[in-house]
Scaffold this active site. Structure first.
Site, PDB file in Angstrom:
ATOM      1  CB  SER A  41      -0.966  -0.042   1.193  1.00 58.09           C
ATOM      2  OG  SER A  41      -1.976   0.924   1.071  1.00 58.09           O
ATOM      3  CG  ASP A  86      -6.721  -2.704  -3.469  1.00 52.63           C
ATOM      4  OD1 ASP A  86      -7.393  -2.007  -2.690  1.00 52.63           O
ATOM      5  OD2 ASP A  86      -5.486  -2.812  -3.384  1.00 52.63           O
ATOM      6  CG  HIS A  96      -5.759  -2.349   0.260  1.00 50.30           C
ATOM      7  ND1 HIS A  96      -5.079  -1.875  -0.836  1.00 50.30           N
ATOM      8  CD2 HIS A  96      -5.178  -1.754   1.339  1.00 50.30           C
ATOM      9  CE1 HIS A  96      -4.139  -1.030  -0.456  1.00 50.30           C
ATOM     10  NE2 HIS A  96      -4.174  -0.950   0.859  1.00 50.30           N
TER      11      HIS A  96
END
Length: 226
Positions: A113, A161, A194
């Site tokens: 991320s 995601d 995610h």
């Protein structure tokens, strides 16, 4: 160093590789401990470092860390904030390489991320920093004008995601493929959100152990007799 930083060194002998793991926004080094353990089993002579983000998380009640603030962020601010945060990270990586005696070509940066953003942008700011970047669920702050000639970029993303759209990794792969000296791969996991999903970690291990960097192929083809 932050007391939350994690460091794992080979049980015997000097480290032959350096792997630096960068966590996501609002997170902590401990959240990347499972990935660190996988890498330690696969690469027992590697030094695996998981530093904490240099700033306290400022966008919620979570007692985590960040590499840069996401409060009120937009596309231009992301570029500026990443640029301000990079010098400290570059200095830390260079210091660890010197301390452990590991060259840049034997260094791999892993990021999840926001940590993936930092890893990707780090080798743009210092093209001789690392031999590989493995970016999970991330993106570039801004697509690069040039590819780092000494670095292979491995992109990993979940197709579902909801935080950083997988379209960013698709666009990055297409862009890097069109750049001179660009060396990149992309792995997508269908239906994955995610997260550092096991399927993506497995693909990362495959890339690390099977992908021959383009620069090595080119050097081999340019050698006498080929």
């Amino acid at each position: 160093m932050n007391p939350e930083d994690l460091e794992f060194l080979p049980e015997q002998g000097e480290p032959l590789q350096l792997m630096v793991l960068l966590h996501g926004v609002g997170s902590q080094p401990a959240h990347l401990r499972p990935l660190a353990d996988v890498l330690r089993r696969q690469f027992p002579q590697a030094a695996v470092l998981v530093p904490a983000g240099f700033e306290p998380f400022d966008a919620g009640p979570v007692a985590g860390h960040q590499w840069f603030s996401v409060r009120g962020i937009d596309e231009d601010q992301r570029v500026e904030r990443v640029a301000r945060s990079l010098p400290a990270l570059l200095a830390r990586i260079r210091a660890e390489q010197a301390r452990l005696g590991v060259e840049a070509r034997a260094t791999a940066l892993f990021g999840f991320s926001q940590g993936a953003i930092m890893a990707l942008e780090a080798v743009q700011a210092d093209p001789a920093l690392a031999g590989r970047v493995l970016a999970f669920s991330g993106r570039y702050a801004r697509l690069p004008e040039q590819a780092p000639p000494e670095t292979t970029i491995h992109l990993f993303h979940g197709s579902a995601d909801p935080v950083i759209d997988a379209a960013h990794s698709r666009a990055a792969m297409q862009h890097l493929s069109g750049l001179s000296a660009g060396d990149a791969t992309l792995d997508l996991a269908e239906g994955v959100g995610h997260e550092l999903h096991a399927a993506l970690v497995d693909r990362a291990l495959h890339r690390l152990t099977h992908h021959v960097p383009l620069r090595l192929w080119q050097a081999a083809m340019a050698s006498p007799g080929n």
